[in-house]
Enzyme design. Structure first.
Site, mmCIF file in Angstrom:
data_model
loop_
_atom_site.group_PDB
_atom_site.id
_atom_site.type_symbol
_atom_site.label_atom_id
_atom_site.label_comp_id
_atom_site.label_asym_id
_atom_site.label_seq_id
_atom_site.Cartn_x
_atom_site.Cartn_y
_atom_site.Cartn_z
ATOM 1 N N LYS A 83 45.031 42.089 40.335
ATOM 2 C CA LYS A 83 44.116 43.141 40.323
ATOM 3 C C LYS A 83 42.822 42.576 41.196
ATOM 4 C CE LYS A 83 41.916 42.545 35.957
ATOM 5 N NZ LYS A 83 40.556 42.262 36.452
ATOM 6 N N ASP A 84 42.774 41.535 41.255
ATOM 7 C CA ASP A 84 41.506 40.889 42.204
ATOM 8 C C ASP A 84 41.937 40.758 43.544
ATOM 9 O OD1 ASP A 84 40.098 41.090 39.887
ATOM 10 O OD2 ASP A 84 40.391 38.856 39.216
ATOM 11 N N ARG A 131 36.990 52.567 38.556
ATOM 12 C CA ARG A 131 38.248 53.136 38.398
ATOM 13 C C ARG A 131 38.187 53.619 36.914
ATOM 14 N NH1 ARG A 131 42.104 51.335 35.322
ATOM 15 N NH2 ARG A 131 41.133 49.179 35.157
ATOM 16 N N ARG A 132 37.673 52.717 35.987
ATOM 17 C CA ARG A 132 37.841 52.879 34.705
ATOM 18 C C ARG A 132 36.778 53.945 34.381
ATOM 19 N NH1 ARG A 132 38.107 46.845 33.210
ATOM 20 N NH2 ARG A 132 40.386 46.572 33.252
ATOM 21 N N ARG A 149 29.083 42.929 33.473
ATOM 22 C CA ARG A 149 29.677 41.749 34.226
ATOM 23 C C ARG A 149 29.599 40.643 33.191
ATOM 24 N NH1 ARG A 149 28.798 41.455 39.428
ATOM 25 N NH2 ARG A 149 30.289 39.776 38.908
ATOM 26 N N ARG A 155 31.099 39.590 27.531
ATOM 27 C CA ARG A 155 31.275 41.006 27.600
ATOM 28 C C ARG A 155 31.278 41.141 26.194
ATOM 29 N NH1 ARG A 155 34.688 43.253 32.784
ATOM 30 N NH2 ARG A 155 33.827 41.787 34.196
ATOM 31 N N CYS A 242 34.916 49.459 48.513
ATOM 32 C CA CYS A 242 34.712 48.718 47.204
ATOM 33 C C CYS A 242 33.950 49.878 46.264
ATOM 34 C CB CYS A 242 33.455 47.908 47.344
ATOM 35 S SG CYS A 242 33.733 46.462 48.582
#
Length: 314
Positions: A83-84, A131-132, A149, A155, A242
């Protein structure tokens, strides 16, 4: 042992090291005579933690320095969360393998609330992903989405300190680090489609490095690769920036792939969704992208690209 070791470039976060160690173990099983070593390094994405990822260049920041290490022959392969990995690889680089996919869902994590629907009006939700944010705001526009972040441990600590009422993370990362018990609710794909490649670990190397291609290629999972190729073709055709909330998820059903995709606005006010199925991964990725672009996503993405370029983050 063979003379030259197989050197794995990796970020130094716990999750990245877990993934690199997992790949190293698999490589040692497949090739007992090869000495596999890790080359840990810190990337720009790991250093800049005071701004949202989209504002500092996107997820590609996590892998660029690993690619440079490979190009400069300081490492042979790099291990990434797919995903990165940007939809387009730099010239001369190839994806030698994609491992079997882990749980691709997003995970809702909270100390007090059972799922996002039970959150009170105006609750604070932490996520680093547009996206989330897009998909969550489409369902609950009242929620306050706050950038989040740092590594997984950071987190979770911020959640425990009650800086947020809930946070959303990739289920795969939590499970891999032994935090499955922290997952309050697995979010259904109908409500939060994952990032392209989410849950898949990939191995990158130089396209002309036959030894690395051969050694890493032994770990390639055909189903993961086909699904990821469809998702990446979808994202590449969309040419988002982005600042573009894009989600895609493919699954194999017999000989066919079923690909679902979402393109939306940051505030969740506009969402374009679609599903296609077929045999050729790239073909169905392009087909789904074209369908959403024709439905109006082209205008939305153009606006997002213009804003991104203006902000200097594209």
């Amino acid at each position: 042992m063979t003379d030259s070791p197989l050197r794995i470039a990796t970020r130094q976060s716990r999750l990245a090291l877990w993934q690199a160690e997992h790949v190293a173990a698999r490589l040692r099983e497949a090739h007992p005579n090869v000495n596999v070593v890790l080359v840990p390094m810190t990337t720009q994405g790991d250093r800049v933690l005071d701004r949202p990822l989209a504002q500092v260049g996107g997820k590609g920041l996590f892998i660029k320095e690993l690619e440079i290490a490979i190009e400069e022959n300081r490492a042979d392969i790099a291990v990434h969360s797919m995903k990165d990995v940007p939809s387009e690889l730099p010239p001369g680089m190839s994806l030698a393998a994609m491992l079997p996919r882990a749980d691709a869902r997003d995970a809702f994590v909270s100390r007090r609330f059972s799922n996002y629907r039970s959150l009170p009006q105006g609750a604070r939700v932490g996520t680093s992903s547009l996206r989330r944010q897009c998909q969550l705001k489409a369902i609950r526009p009242d929620l306050e989405v706050i950038p989040l972040r740092g590594n997984v441990d950071t987190r979770l600590r911020k959640l425990d300190e009650e800086q947020y009422d809930a946070i959303i993370l990739a289920a795969a990362g939590l499970i891999r680090l032994g935090f499955a018990d922290r997952i309050t609710h697995y979010i259904d794909f109908d409500h939060s489609l994952p990032a392209v490649g989410q849950g898949i670990v990939g191995i990158e190397c130089r396209s002309n490095d036959e030894r690395s291609l051969r050694l890493a290629g032994a770990l390639d999972d055909a189903v993961s690769r086909r699904c990821c190729e469809a998702e990446r073709a979808f994202a590449l055709r969309l040419q988002g920036s982005c600042q573009s909330p894009i989600a895609g998820y493919a699954e194999a059903r017999g000989a066919e792939l079923v690909l679902r995709g979402v393109v939306g606005s940051e505030d969740g006010g506009t969402l374009y969704r679609g599903t296609v199925q077929g045999v050729d991964p790239v073909e169905i990725g392009i087909q789904l992208a074209d369908r959403l672009l024709s439905a109006g996503a082209d205008v939305l993405l153009a606006e997002q690209r213009a804003r991104s370029a203006q902000a200097g983050t594209n």
